[in-house]
Motif scaffolding. Structure first.
Motif, PDB file in Angstrom:
ATOM      1  N   ASP A 236      -4.967   1.904 -20.091  1.00 55.46           N
ATOM      2  CA  ASP A 236      -4.660   0.918 -19.059  1.00 55.46           C
ATOM      3  C   ASP A 236      -3.847   1.618 -17.986  1.00 55.46           C
ATOM      4  OD1 ASP A 236      -3.874  -1.124 -17.422  1.00 55.46           O
ATOM      5  OD2 ASP A 236      -2.941  -2.322 -19.011  1.00 55.46           O
ATOM      6  N   PRO A 237      -4.486   2.010 -16.886  1.00 53.98           N
ATOM      7  CA  PRO A 237      -3.772   2.743 -15.838  1.00 53.98           C
ATOM      8  C   PRO A 237      -2.654   1.933 -15.188  1.00 53.98           C
ATOM      9  CG  PRO A 237      -6.000   2.201 -15.123  1.00 53.98           C
ATOM     10  CD  PRO A 237      -5.893   1.798 -16.562  1.00 53.98           C
ATOM     11  N   GLU A 238      -2.662   0.627 -15.373  1.00 53.08           N
ATOM     12  CA  GLU A 238      -1.615  -0.204 -14.778  1.00 53.08           C
ATOM     13  C   GLU A 238      -0.408  -0.383 -15.701  1.00 53.08           C
ATOM     14  OE1 GLU A 238      -3.070  -3.768 -13.011  1.00 53.08           O
ATOM     15  OE2 GLU A 238      -4.817  -2.759 -12.174  1.00 53.08           O
ATOM     16  N   ARG A 239      -0.553  -0.009 -16.972  1.00 54.35           N
ATOM     17  CA  ARG A 239       0.552  -0.153 -17.912  1.00 54.35           C
ATOM     18  C   ARG A 239       1.602   0.907 -17.621  1.00 54.35           C
ATOM     19  NH1 ARG A 239      -1.890   0.785 -22.607  1.00 54.35           N
ATOM     20  NH2 ARG A 239      -1.226   2.929 -22.659  1.00 54.35           N
ATOM     21  N   VAL A 240       2.849   0.504 -17.606  1.00 52.77           N
ATOM     22  CA  VAL A 240       3.949   1.446 -17.411  1.00 52.77           C
ATOM     23  C   VAL A 240       4.488   1.799 -18.786  1.00 52.77           C
ATOM     24  CG1 VAL A 240       6.229   1.790 -16.417  1.00 52.77           C
ATOM     25  CG2 VAL A 240       4.510   0.465 -15.167  1.00 52.77           C
ATOM     26  N   GLY A 241       4.432   3.081 -19.121  1.00 57.06           N
ATOM     27  CA  GLY A 241       4.933   3.522 -20.420  1.00 57.06           C
ATOM     28  C   GLY A 241       3.916   3.362 -21.534  1.00 57.06           C
ATOM     29  N   ARG A 242       4.309   3.779 -22.709  1.00 55.41           N
ATOM     30  CA  ARG A 242       3.496   3.721 -23.930  1.00 55.41           C
ATOM     31  C   ARG A 242       2.190   4.522 -23.826  1.00 55.41           C
ATOM     32  NH1 ARG A 242       3.328  -2.415 -24.683  1.00 55.41           N
ATOM     33  NH2 ARG A 242       5.306  -2.815 -23.704  1.00 55.41           N
ATOM     34  N   HIS A 243       2.243   5.650 -23.120  1.00 56.26           N
ATOM     35  CA  HIS A 243       1.082   6.533 -23.021  1.00 56.26           C
ATOM     36  C   HIS A 243       1.248   7.784 -23.884  1.00 56.26           C
ATOM     37  CE1 HIS A 243      -0.863   4.330 -19.752  1.00 56.26           C
ATOM     38  NE2 HIS A 243       0.351   4.155 -19.251  1.00 56.26           N
ATOM     39  N   GLY A 244       2.351   7.880 -24.625  1.00 55.03           N
ATOM     40  CA  GLY A 244       2.662   9.092 -25.374  1.00 55.03           C
ATOM     41  C   GLY A 244       1.579   9.536 -26.336  1.00 55.03           C
ATOM     42  N   LEU A 245       1.130   8.633 -27.207  1.00 52.41           N
ATOM     43  CA  LEU A 245       0.112   9.004 -28.183  1.00 52.41           C
ATOM     44  C   LEU A 245      -1.230   9.276 -27.504  1.00 52.41           C
ATOM     45  CD1 LEU A 245       0.024   9.585 -31.135  1.00 52.41           C
ATOM     46  CD2 LEU A 245      -0.632   7.225 -31.562  1.00 52.41           C
ATOM     47  N   GLU A 246      -1.487   8.603 -26.417  1.00 54.48           N
ATOM     48  CA  GLU A 246      -2.701   8.852 -25.631  1.00 54.48           C
ATOM     49  C   GLU A 246      -2.694  10.298 -25.104  1.00 54.48           C
ATOM     50  OE1 GLU A 246      -4.648   6.933 -21.611  1.00 54.48           O
ATOM     51  OE2 GLU A 246      -3.235   5.717 -22.757  1.00 54.48           O
ATOM     52  N   ILE A 247      -1.547  10.737 -24.629  1.00 60.45           N
ATOM     53  CA  ILE A 247      -1.404  12.113 -24.141  1.00 60.45           C
ATOM     54  C   ILE A 247      -1.556  13.105 -25.289  1.00 60.45           C
ATOM     55  CG2 ILE A 247       0.237  13.763 -23.136  1.00 60.45           C
ATOM     56  CD1 ILE A 247       1.335  11.325 -21.504  1.00 60.45           C
ATOM     57  N   VAL A 248      -0.887  12.826 -26.407  1.00 59.47           N
ATOM     58  CA  VAL A 248      -0.970  13.709 -27.580  1.00 59.47           C
ATOM     59  C   VAL A 248      -2.422  13.820 -28.051  1.00 59.47           C
ATOM     60  CG1 VAL A 248      -0.288  13.965 -29.998  1.00 59.47           C
ATOM     61  CG2 VAL A 248       1.425  13.358 -28.276  1.00 59.47           C
ATOM     62  N   ASP A 249      -3.122  12.688 -28.125  1.00 58.69           N
ATOM     63  CA  ASP A 249      -4.538  12.708 -28.540  1.00 58.69           C
ATOM     64  C   ASP A 249      -5.395  13.545 -27.600  1.00 58.69           C
ATOM     65  OD1 ASP A 249      -4.385  11.210 -30.865  1.00 58.69           O
ATOM     66  OD2 ASP A 249      -4.837   9.317 -29.871  1.00 58.69           O
ATOM     67  N   ALA A 250      -5.089  13.516 -26.313  1.00 58.18           N
ATOM     68  CA  ALA A 250      -5.868  14.289 -25.339  1.00 58.18           C
ATOM     69  C   ALA A 250      -5.630  15.791 -25.487  1.00 58.18           C
ATOM     70  CB  ALA A 250      -5.521  13.848 -23.925  1.00 58.18           C
ATOM     71  N   LEU A 251      -4.445  16.177 -25.939  1.00 59.71           N
ATOM     72  CA  LEU A 251      -4.102  17.594 -26.044  1.00 59.71           C
ATOM     73  C   LEU A 251      -4.450  18.214 -27.387  1.00 59.71           C
ATOM     74  CD1 LEU A 251      -0.590  17.456 -24.335  1.00 59.71           C
ATOM     75  CD2 LEU A 251      -2.718  18.346 -23.343  1.00 59.71           C
ATOM     76  N   ALA A 252      -4.389  17.419 -28.444  1.00 64.82           N
ATOM     77  CA  ALA A 252      -4.557  17.947 -29.801  1.00 64.82           C
ATOM     78  C   ALA A 252      -5.978  17.719 -30.310  1.00 64.82           C
ATOM     79  CB  ALA A 252      -3.556  17.269 -30.739  1.00 64.82           C
ATOM     80  N   THR A 253      -6.391  18.567 -31.250  1.00 63.06           N
ATOM     81  CA  THR A 253      -7.706  18.383 -31.860  1.00 63.06           C
ATOM     82  C   THR A 253      -7.648  17.407 -33.021  1.00 63.06           C
ATOM     83  OG1 THR A 253      -7.334  20.310 -33.277  1.00 63.06           O
ATOM     84  CG2 THR A 253      -8.561  20.664 -31.229  1.00 63.06           C
ATOM     85  N   GLU A 254      -6.446  17.208 -33.561  1.00 61.64           N
ATOM     86  CA  GLU A 254      -6.275  16.286 -34.685  1.00 61.64           C
ATOM     87  C   GLU A 254      -4.843  15.760 -34.642  1.00 61.64           C
ATOM     88  OE1 GLU A 254      -6.090  16.520 -39.552  1.00 61.64           O
ATOM     89  OE2 GLU A 254      -6.980  18.181 -38.446  1.00 61.64           O
ATOM     90  N   VAL A 255      -4.695  14.459 -34.819  1.00 58.98           N
ATOM     91  CA  VAL A 255      -3.372  13.837 -34.860  1.00 58.98           C
ATOM     92  C   VAL A 255      -3.329  12.910 -36.063  1.00 58.98           C
ATOM     93  CG1 VAL A 255      -1.693  12.383 -33.657  1.00 58.98           C
ATOM     94  CG2 VAL A 255      -3.180  13.905 -32.342  1.00 58.98           C
ATOM     95  N   THR A 256      -2.304  13.077 -36.888  1.00 59.19           N
ATOM     96  CA  THR A 256      -2.120  12.196 -38.040  1.00 59.19           C
ATOM     97  C   THR A 256      -0.685  11.696 -38.059  1.00 59.19           C
ATOM     98  OG1 THR A 256      -1.566  14.038 -39.508  1.00 59.19           O
ATOM     99  CG2 THR A 256      -3.873  13.362 -39.451  1.00 59.19           C
ATOM    100  N   ALA A 257      -0.515  10.512 -38.604  1.00 51.45           N
ATOM    101  CA  ALA A 257       0.820   9.948 -38.791  1.00 51.45           C
ATOM    102  C   ALA A 257       0.855   9.348 -40.185  1.00 51.45           C
ATOM    103  CB  ALA A 257       1.113   8.891 -37.737  1.00 51.45           C
ATOM    104  N   GLU A 258       1.920   9.629 -40.903  1.00 52.82           N
ATOM    105  CA  GLU A 258       2.029   9.095 -42.253  1.00 52.82           C
ATOM    106  C   GLU A 258       3.489   8.836 -42.601  1.00 52.82           C
ATOM    107  OE1 GLU A 258       0.668  11.909 -45.193  1.00 52.82           O
ATOM    108  OE2 GLU A 258       1.590  13.565 -44.131  1.00 52.82           O
ATOM    109  N   ARG A 259       3.671   7.876 -43.478  1.00 52.79           N
ATOM    110  CA  ARG A 259       5.018   7.597 -43.965  1.00 52.79           C
ATOM    111  C   ARG A 259       5.399   8.644 -44.993  1.00 52.79           C
ATOM    112  NH1 ARG A 259       2.711   2.524 -43.262  1.00 52.79           N
ATOM    113  NH2 ARG A 259       3.833   1.284 -41.733  1.00 52.79           N
ATOM    114  N   VAL A 260       6.644   9.059 -44.942  1.00 47.64           N
ATOM    115  CA  VAL A 260       7.217   9.993 -45.915  1.00 47.64           C
ATOM    116  C   VAL A 260       8.509   9.354 -46.427  1.00 47.64           C
ATOM    117  CG1 VAL A 260       6.162  12.053 -44.881  1.00 47.64           C
ATOM    118  CG2 VAL A 260       8.402  11.298 -44.089  1.00 47.64           C
ATOM    119  N   PRO A 261       9.073   9.859 -47.520  1.00 52.26           N
ATOM    120  CA  PRO A 261      10.257   9.206 -48.090  1.00 52.26           C
ATOM    121  C   PRO A 261      11.413   8.970 -47.109  1.00 52.26           C
ATOM    122  CG  PRO A 261       9.393  10.778 -49.646  1.00 52.26           C
ATOM    123  CD  PRO A 261       8.601  10.944 -48.377  1.00 52.26           C
TER     124      PRO A 261
END
Length: 150
Positions: free
Chosen positions: A112-137
């Motif tokens: 959403d080009p009109e949204r201000v903020g919350r583009h971080g993971l979008e940027i990370v996805d564009a730069l990385a070949t693989e992105v994972t997030a998981e809960r740890v202790p």
């Protein structure tokens, strides 16, 4: 070095397993932590160039620092406490892991080009070949694989 004779692999005595370069740093989230994390990543990349003879393409330096900046900024904003930046690399790829105390996994919002903020993971996805997030202790770990050559 290994010689191949008629399909056979013959150890020559010089075969040594090589571990990836690994470094980690702990940040408190105080002012300047994000800049310190970026500087840490820049030093790591220089060390990869020296020790692994890595030859990142011309955009890799800036893109890796942007990826690190986005991940540590998210950790700083969305957790209650310190975070850890862990880097692991070879001549072709850098894996960036950020551990923080929040168990809430990051969300990727629709473009959403009109949204201000919350583009971080979008940027990370564009730069990385693989992105994972998981809960740890202790909270969560976000991991991104970044290729040094595109």
């Amino acid at each position: 070095m290994t010689e191949h004779l008629g399909g056979d692999v013959i150890p020559t005595g010089f075969d040594v397993p090589v571990e990836p370069l690994r470094r980690a740093a702990h940040y408190t989230g105080e002012p300047g932590s994000i800049a310190e994390a970026r500087a840490f990543a820049a030093r790591f990349l220089e060390q990869l160039k020296t020790e692994w003879c890595a030859t990142p393409d011309r955009r890799a330096d800036g893109e890796l620092l942007l990826l690190v900046s986005e991940l540590v900024t998210n950790a700083e904003r969305h957790s209650n406490g310190p975070y850890i930046l862990e880097l692991e690399g070879t001549d072709s790829v850098v894996t960036v892991c950020v551990y923080d105390s929040s168990s809430a996994l990051p969300r990727r919002y629709p473009r959403d080009p009109e949204r201000v903020g919350r583009h971080g993971l979008e940027i990370v996805d564009a730069l990385a070949t693989e992105v994972t997030a998981e809960r740890v202790p202790v909270g969560k770990r976000v991991r991104a694989r970044f290729p040094l050559q595109r």
